[in-house]
Design an enzyme around this catalytic site. Sequence first.
Site, short mmCIF file in Angstrom:
data_model
loop_
_atom_site.label_atom_id
_atom_site.label_comp_id
_atom_site.label_asym_id
_atom_site.label_seq_id
_atom_site.Cartn_x
_atom_site.Cartn_y
_atom_site.Cartn_z
CG MET A 26 -8.05 3.88 5.64
SD MET A 26 -7.26 5.44 5.21
CE MET A 26 -7.25 5.27 3.44
CG HIS A 40 -5.28 2.06 2.79
ND1 HIS A 40 -4.49 3.10 3.30
CD2 HIS A 40 -5.72 1.38 3.89
CE1 HIS A 40 -4.49 3.04 4.61
NE2 HIS A 40 -5.23 2.01 5.00
CG MET A 68 -1.99 2.98 8.68
SD MET A 68 -1.92 3.34 6.92
CE MET A 68 -2.15 5.13 6.91
CG MET A 104 -10.36 7.68 3.25
SD MET A 104 -9.74 9.34 3.49
CE MET A 104 -7.98 9.03 3.38
CG HIS A 115 -1.82 3.65 -1.49
ND1 HIS A 115 -1.70 2.44 -0.83
CD2 HIS A 115 -2.45 4.48 -0.61
CE1 HIS A 115 -2.23 2.53 0.37
NE2 HIS A 115 -2.71 3.77 0.53
CB SER A 162 -0.99 7.94 -1.88
OG SER A 162 -2.30 7.92 -1.38
CG ASP A 182 -5.35 6.42 0.61
OD1 ASP A 182 -5.03 5.43 1.28
OD2 ASP A 182 -4.53 7.29 0.26
CG PHE A 214 -7.37 14.27 6.79
CD1 PHE A 214 -8.32 14.95 6.02
CD2 PHE A 214 -7.77 13.75 8.02
CE1 PHE A 214 -9.62 15.10 6.47
CE2 PHE A 214 -9.08 13.90 8.48
CZ PHE A 214 -10.00 14.58 7.70
CG ASP A 271 -0.40 4.97 3.55
OD1 ASP A 271 -0.11 6.05 3.01
OD2 ASP A 271 -1.55 4.46 3.50
C1 DX5 Z 1 -3.65 8.49 4.79
C2 DX5 Z 1 -3.62 7.67 3.54
C3 DX5 Z 1 -2.38 7.85 2.77
C4 DX5 Z 1 -2.16 9.23 2.24
C5 DX5 Z 1 -0.69 9.54 2.38
O1 DX5 Z 1 -4.83 8.27 5.45
O2 DX5 Z 1 -3.79 6.30 3.83
O3 DX5 Z 1 -2.26 6.89 1.72
O4 DX5 Z 1 -2.54 9.40 0.91
O5 DX5 Z 1 -0.50 10.86 2.03
P1 DX5 Z 1 0.83 11.64 2.35
O6 DX5 Z 1 1.95 10.96 1.63
O7 DX5 Z 1 0.54 13.02 1.83
O8 DX5 Z 1 1.03 11.61 3.84
ZN ZN Z 2 -3.34 4.79 2.26
#
Ligand code: DX5
Ligand code: ZN
Length: 231
Positions: free
Chosen positions: A66, A64, A136, A35, A31, A6, A33, A142, A174
């Site tokens: 969010m 992803h 999740m 946000m 991956h 990620s 993310d 984070f 994740d």
């Molecule tokens: C969290 C994200 C994850 C994140 C996972 O909100 O969706 O993809 O990057 O990070 P780690 O592996 O550090 O928990």
């Molecule tokens: Zn993610």
Amino acid sequence: MIIAPSLLAANFGRLEKEVARVNTARADWLHLDIMDGHFVPNISFGPEVVRTLRSESRLFFDVHLMCSKPAILLEPFAQAGANQMNIHVELGDATVTSLLWKIKSLGVKVSLAINPPTPISLARPFLPLVDSLLIMTVNPGFGGQSFIYEMLPKIQQAAAWRQERGLNYHIGVDGGVDFETAPECACAGADAFISGTTLFHRHNLTAAVRKMRKAVEGAATPPKPIRHKAS
Ligand code: DX5
Ligand code: ZN
């Protein structure tokens, strides 16, 4: 088994170099993310960053979202080079249905993500439509958070439904996925492992990906044959 570093845990000051590390690490997906500071209390990056990285990598880009209003972002991320887009079941049935079909119409694979407090039953009606289900295992927003063990039964339920209904969606996990929690998820039925901190913060990403792959392959239980009831 899918190993997906990620990017959230990468060094944002040198993203192209970080993607180059993933390119040579024999990972399966990258991956990404996204946000929006509303659906989750953090902001990451947008389609332009994904487009730039697309020209640096042939990896499968797993985006992803969010975001509270993903509808306005589907086309930009598809054009930027997403191979799969994850949207959240918490957006509500009507919104999820239209988003899933919109993503399909863009020729992009579709994944449904589900937050820790949300019952897995809410994802059930959509399972025949999705390529992946993303469970999740932290509250999103984070990296570097601790894995929530109470999510393991959700993985088991998703795997049971997949088996019973003869479906073949991936079950992704994740959040807090490390060398100890990943095998537990594999044992429960997961087959896609999104991992940020554990993989990126290792000096040798290739070795970290190999170690995670070995850990999950050793832990996975082969699927049980479907038992057909005698009529
Ligand atoms: C969290 C994200 C994850 C994140 C996972 O909100 O969706 O993809 O990057 O990070 P780690 O592996 O550090 O928990
Ligand atoms: Zn993610």
